[in-house]
Design an enzyme around this catalytic site. Structure first.
Site, PDB file in Angstrom:
ATOM      1  N   HIS A   1       0.810  -1.226   0.000  1.00  0.00           N
ATOM      2  CA  HIS A   1       0.000   0.000   0.000  1.00  0.00           C
ATOM      3  C   HIS A   1       0.838   1.269   0.000  1.00  0.00           C
ATOM      4  CE1 HIS A   1      -3.548  -2.548   1.753  1.00  0.00           C
ATOM      5  NE2 HIS A   1      -3.399  -2.686   0.450  1.00  0.00           N
TER       6      HIS A   1
ATOM      7  N   CYS B   1       3.474  20.952  -5.025  1.00  0.00           N
ATOM      8  CA  CYS B   1       4.644  20.570  -5.827  1.00  0.00           C
ATOM      9  C   CYS B   1       5.244  21.842  -6.444  1.00  0.00           C
ATOM     10  CB  CYS B   1       4.150  19.640  -6.933  1.00  0.00           C
ATOM     11  SG  CYS B   1       5.390  19.078  -8.090  1.00  0.00           S
TER      12      CYS B   1
ATOM     13  N   THR C   1      -3.230  -8.516  10.960  1.00  0.00           N
ATOM     14  CA  THR C   1      -4.162  -7.928   9.983  1.00  0.00           C
ATOM     15  C   THR C   1      -5.542  -8.546  10.142  1.00  0.00           C
ATOM     16  OG1 THR C   1      -4.691  -7.656   7.615  1.00  0.00           O
ATOM     17  CG2 THR C   1      -3.310  -9.556   8.181  1.00  0.00           C
TER      18      THR C   1
ATOM     19  N   GLU D   1      -6.922 -11.626  18.049  1.00  0.00           N
ATOM     20  CA  GLU D   1      -8.366 -11.701  17.755  1.00  0.00           C
ATOM     21  C   GLU D   1      -8.615 -12.550  16.515  1.00  0.00           C
ATOM     22  OE1 GLU D   1     -10.566 -10.261  19.712  1.00  0.00           O
ATOM     23  OE2 GLU D   1      -9.053  -9.226  20.923  1.00  0.00           O
TER      24      GLU D   1
HETATM   25  C1  BJW Z   1      -2.568  -7.368  16.553  1.00  0.00           C
HETATM   26  C2  BJW Z   1      -1.969  -6.684  17.567  1.00  0.00           C
HETATM   27  C3  BJW Z   1      -0.764  -7.204  18.007  1.00  0.00           C
HETATM   28  C4  BJW Z   1      -3.738  -5.622  17.153  1.00  0.00           C
HETATM   29  N1  BJW Z   1      -0.257  -8.298  17.461  1.00  0.00           N
HETATM   30  N2  BJW Z   1      -2.054  -8.461  15.999  1.00  0.00           N
HETATM   31  C5  BJW Z   1     -12.983  -8.154  -3.018  1.00  0.00           C
HETATM   32  C6  BJW Z   1     -14.096  -8.228  -2.208  1.00  0.00           C
HETATM   33  C7  BJW Z   1     -14.647  -7.065  -1.647  1.00  0.00           C
HETATM   34  C8  BJW Z   1     -14.098  -5.806  -1.881  1.00  0.00           C
HETATM   35  C9  BJW Z   1     -12.988  -5.741  -2.678  1.00  0.00           C
HETATM   36  C10 BJW Z   1     -12.453  -6.898  -3.231  1.00  0.00           C
HETATM   37  N3  BJW Z   1     -11.363  -6.532  -3.957  1.00  0.00           N
HETATM   38  C11 BJW Z   1     -11.197  -5.187  -3.838  1.00  0.00           C
HETATM   39  C12 BJW Z   1     -12.194  -4.672  -3.090  1.00  0.00           C
HETATM   40  C13 BJW Z   1     -12.380  -3.242  -2.712  1.00  0.00           C
HETATM   41  C14 BJW Z   1     -11.438  -2.753  -1.630  1.00  0.00           C
HETATM   42  C15 BJW Z   1     -11.639  -3.615  -0.390  1.00  0.00           C
HETATM   43  O1  BJW Z   1     -10.891  -4.495  -0.102  1.00  0.00           O
HETATM   44  N4  BJW Z   1     -12.663  -3.313   0.375  1.00  0.00           N
HETATM   45  C16 BJW Z   1     -12.912  -4.066   1.614  1.00  0.00           C
HETATM   46  C17 BJW Z   1     -13.002  -3.097   2.788  1.00  0.00           C
HETATM   47  C18 BJW Z   1     -14.117  -4.920   1.451  1.00  0.00           C
HETATM   48  N5  BJW Z   1     -10.054  -2.777  -2.083  1.00  0.00           N
HETATM   49  C19 BJW Z   1      -9.511  -1.775  -2.767  1.00  0.00           C
HETATM   50  O2  BJW Z   1     -10.155  -0.782  -3.068  1.00  0.00           O
HETATM   51  C20 BJW Z   1      -8.075  -1.945  -3.223  1.00  0.00           C
HETATM   52  N6  BJW Z   1      -7.955  -1.612  -4.596  1.00  0.00           N
HETATM   53  C21 BJW Z   1      -8.517  -2.336  -5.557  1.00  0.00           C
HETATM   54  O3  BJW Z   1      -9.083  -3.373  -5.336  1.00  0.00           O
HETATM   55  O4  BJW Z   1      -8.340  -1.818  -6.811  1.00  0.00           O
HETATM   56  C22 BJW Z   1      -8.977  -2.434  -7.914  1.00  0.00           C
HETATM   57  C23 BJW Z   1      -8.579  -1.669  -9.145  1.00  0.00           C
HETATM   58  C24 BJW Z   1      -7.998  -2.348 -10.214  1.00  0.00           C
HETATM   59  C25 BJW Z   1      -7.639  -1.636 -11.362  1.00  0.00           C
HETATM   60  C26 BJW Z   1      -7.838  -0.264 -11.414  1.00  0.00           C
HETATM   61  C27 BJW Z   1      -8.402   0.409 -10.361  1.00  0.00           C
HETATM   62  C28 BJW Z   1      -8.777  -0.296  -9.199  1.00  0.00           C
HETATM   63  C29 BJW Z   1      -7.126  -0.969  -2.512  1.00  0.00           C
HETATM   64  C30 BJW Z   1      -7.075  -1.184  -1.042  1.00  0.00           C
HETATM   65  C31 BJW Z   1      -6.186  -0.113  -0.426  1.00  0.00           C
HETATM   66  C32 BJW Z   1      -6.274  -0.120   1.110  1.00  0.00           C
HETATM   67  N7  BJW Z   1      -5.652   1.058   1.612  1.00  0.00           N
HETATM   68  C33 BJW Z   1      -5.539   1.245   3.052  1.00  0.00           C
HETATM   69  C34 BJW Z   1      -4.977   2.667   3.303  1.00  0.00           C
HETATM   70  C35 BJW Z   1      -3.489   2.710   2.974  1.00  0.00           C
HETATM   71  C36 BJW Z   1      -2.894   4.050   3.283  1.00  0.00           C
HETATM   72  C37 BJW Z   1      -2.971   4.389   4.735  1.00  0.00           C
HETATM   73  O5  BJW Z   1      -2.347   3.713   5.577  1.00  0.00           O
HETATM   74  O6  BJW Z   1      -3.665   5.353   5.051  1.00  0.00           O
HETATM   75  O7  BJW Z   1      -4.678   0.248   3.610  1.00  0.00           O
HETATM   76  S1  BJW Z   1      -7.077   0.985   3.942  1.00  0.00           S
HETATM   77  C38 BJW Z   1      -6.346   0.230   5.350  1.00  0.00           C
HETATM   78  O8  BJW Z   1      -6.751  -1.172   5.474  1.00  0.00           O
HETATM   79  C39 BJW Z   1      -4.834   0.203   5.052  1.00  0.00           C
HETATM   80  C40 BJW Z   1      -4.440  -1.138   5.590  1.00  0.00           C
HETATM   81  O9  BJW Z   1      -3.211  -1.546   5.006  1.00  0.00           O
HETATM   82  C41 BJW Z   1      -5.614  -2.000   5.213  1.00  0.00           C
HETATM   83  C42 BJW Z   1      -5.720  -3.282   6.003  1.00  0.00           C
HETATM   84  O10 BJW Z   1      -5.896  -3.048   7.370  1.00  0.00           O
HETATM   85  P1  BJW Z   1      -5.147  -3.975   8.426  1.00  0.00           P
HETATM   86  O11 BJW Z   1      -3.697  -3.790   8.295  1.00  0.00           O
HETATM   87  O12 BJW Z   1      -5.650  -5.351   8.328  1.00  0.00           O
HETATM   88  O13 BJW Z   1      -5.577  -3.288   9.805  1.00  0.00           O
HETATM   89  P2  BJW Z   1      -6.887  -3.542  10.712  1.00  0.00           P
HETATM   90  O14 BJW Z   1      -7.009  -2.372  11.603  1.00  0.00           O
HETATM   91  O15 BJW Z   1      -8.059  -3.891   9.878  1.00  0.00           O
HETATM   92  O16 BJW Z   1      -6.536  -4.851  11.559  1.00  0.00           O
HETATM   93  C43 BJW Z   1      -5.552  -4.822  12.569  1.00  0.00           C
HETATM   94  C44 BJW Z   1      -5.429  -6.232  13.140  1.00  0.00           C
HETATM   95  O17 BJW Z   1      -4.331  -6.250  14.045  1.00  0.00           O
HETATM   96  C45 BJW Z   1      -6.654  -6.709  13.933  1.00  0.00           C
HETATM   97  O18 BJW Z   1      -7.022  -8.000  13.480  1.00  0.00           O
HETATM   98  C46 BJW Z   1      -6.145  -6.795  15.397  1.00  0.00           C
HETATM   99  O19 BJW Z   1      -6.733  -7.854  16.136  1.00  0.00           O
HETATM  100  C47 BJW Z   1      -4.691  -7.043  15.158  1.00  0.00           C
HETATM  101  N8  BJW Z   1      -3.803  -6.657  16.232  1.00  0.00           N
HETATM  102  N9  BJW Z   1      -2.808  -5.571  17.887  1.00  0.00           N
HETATM  103  C48 BJW Z   1      -0.993  -8.889  16.437  1.00  0.00           C
HETATM  104  N10 BJW Z   1      -0.113  -6.582  19.031  1.00  0.00           N
END
Ligand code: BJW
Length: 256
Positions: free
Chosen positions: A131, A158, A198, A225
């Site tokens: 990302h 920019c 994640t 979790e």
């Molecule tokens: C611990 C802990 C400890 C706590 N030890 N653990 C298929 C199905 C449905 C939807 C889609 C699909 N394919 C695509 C989509 C749409 C969408 C999507 O996925 N939506 C879902 C919400 C349903 N995806 C997109 O839009 C992606 N792009 C795309 O598909 O493009 C298609 C395309 C093709 C061609 C042309 C044009 C388009 C892009 C996704 C980008 C995500 N971006 C973000 C922001 C990044 C920048 C920023 O940081 O601000 O990425 S959103 C946010 O979520 C960020 C993260 O990387 C990402 C994942 O979150 P993560 O890391 O899992 O965090 P949490 O908070 O969810 O979980 C934390 C975990 O840690 C928890 O489980 C805790 O229990 C645990 N934890 N302490 C271990 N100590």
């Protein structure tokens, strides 16, 4: 409470032995990390938890091109605050243990959804950043990249006059094709695939777990979790990364 902590630690020790055994005989290891990897470095996760909201807004609603078009100053302010926090944060015991595991094992790839750069800061080489990176900005007009600003007026501009945006992947945006190809290729070839810190709710990153599983990898989850990936994991470790990965490292170092 003391008894259940002891029971949990006994369980982690057994799980570390099992996973350590798998790692030392694996040809290729992949670790997919998310925001929970950096939670013990003091950086908030996206979903759940007390730090998830910012100014009453959900991070998922700010991490979009539409939010930036609507209010570039608001979105830039959120990223500025996170950039400053990321710059002050230090890798935790989990990041450091993964770096040392990579040195102890042969083929070891870290694929991260995190944009904070903490794996690289812990010394891990060749981290696949799905990302992007919060440390960099790019111009929405000419595409030039520069270090993201830590102070000064917002939104940042920019030299060409265009608006600078964080060099990250927002919802609805495609991941960089070479970055995705590398991540997907590593997942297909993994003999052990670890998914850590994640929620596995965001695609295509979460799809890597399924790709690895279908290609025959042993899949393990490290997360206090349950997540959307838990059901397909061969081993589930309900532990924080900062406690479990050092224990796993100790097992691997004893065996090699
Ligand atoms: C611990 C802990 C400890 C706590 N030890 N653990 C298929 C199905 C449905 C939807 C889609 C699909 N394919 C695509 C989509 C749409 C969408 C999507 O996925 N939506 C879902 C919400 C349903 N995806 C997109 O839009 C992606 N792009 C795309 O598909 O493009 C298609 C395309 C093709 C061609 C042309 C044009 C388009 C892009 C996704 C980008 C995500 N971006 C973000 C922001 C990044 C920048 C920023 O940081 O601000 O990425 S959103 C946010 O979520 C960020 C993260 O990387 C990402 C994942 O979150 P993560 O890391 O899992 O965090 P949490 O908070 O969810 O979980 C934390 C975990 O840690 C928890 O489980 C805790 O229990 C645990 N934890 N302490 C271990 N100590």
């Amino acid at each position: 409470m003391k008894r259940s902590n002891t029971a949990a630690r006994d369980a982690w020790a057994n799980e570390a032995r099992e996973l350590g055994h798998r790692l030392t005989s694996a040809v290729s290891v992949v670790v997919l990390t998310g925001a929970g990897m950096s939670a013990e470095s003091g950086l908030p996760t996206f979903r759940g938890g007390s730090g998830a909201l910012w100014n009453d807004q959900r991070p998922e609603d700010l991490a979009t091109p539409q939010a930036f078009d609507r209010d570039p100053k608001l979105v830039s302010t959120w990223y500025r605050e996170r950039r400053v926090r990321a710059a002050a944060a230090r890798p935790n015991a989990g990041h450091r243990a993964l770096e040392r595991l990579a040195k102890s094992l042969g083929s070891f790839t870290i694929v991260t959804q995190n944009v904070d750069g903490l794996h690289a800061e812990a010394g891990s080489a060749d981290v696949v950043e799905l990302h992007g990176s919060i440390r960099w900005s790019r111009c929405i007009a000419c595409g030039d990249r520069k270090r993201g600003s830590l102070d000064g007026p917002l939104p940042d501009l920019c030299a060409c006059g265009g608006l600078m945006r964080p060099d990250v992947v927002w919802f609805g945006e495609a991941l960089s094709p070479p970055v995705w190809e590398r991540a997907e290729g590593s997942a297909r070839e993994a003999s052990v695939f670890i998914v850590a810190g994640t929620s596995a709710a965001v695609y295509p990153a979460a799809g890597l777990v399924h790709i690895a599983k279908h290609a025959g990898a042993f899949v393990a989850e490290v997360n206090p979790e349950p997540t959307e990936a838990s059901a397909i994991c061969d081993l589930v470790v309900r532990a924080p990364v900062g406690a479990f990965f050092p224990e796993l490292l100790a097992v691997v170092q004893q065996r090699s």
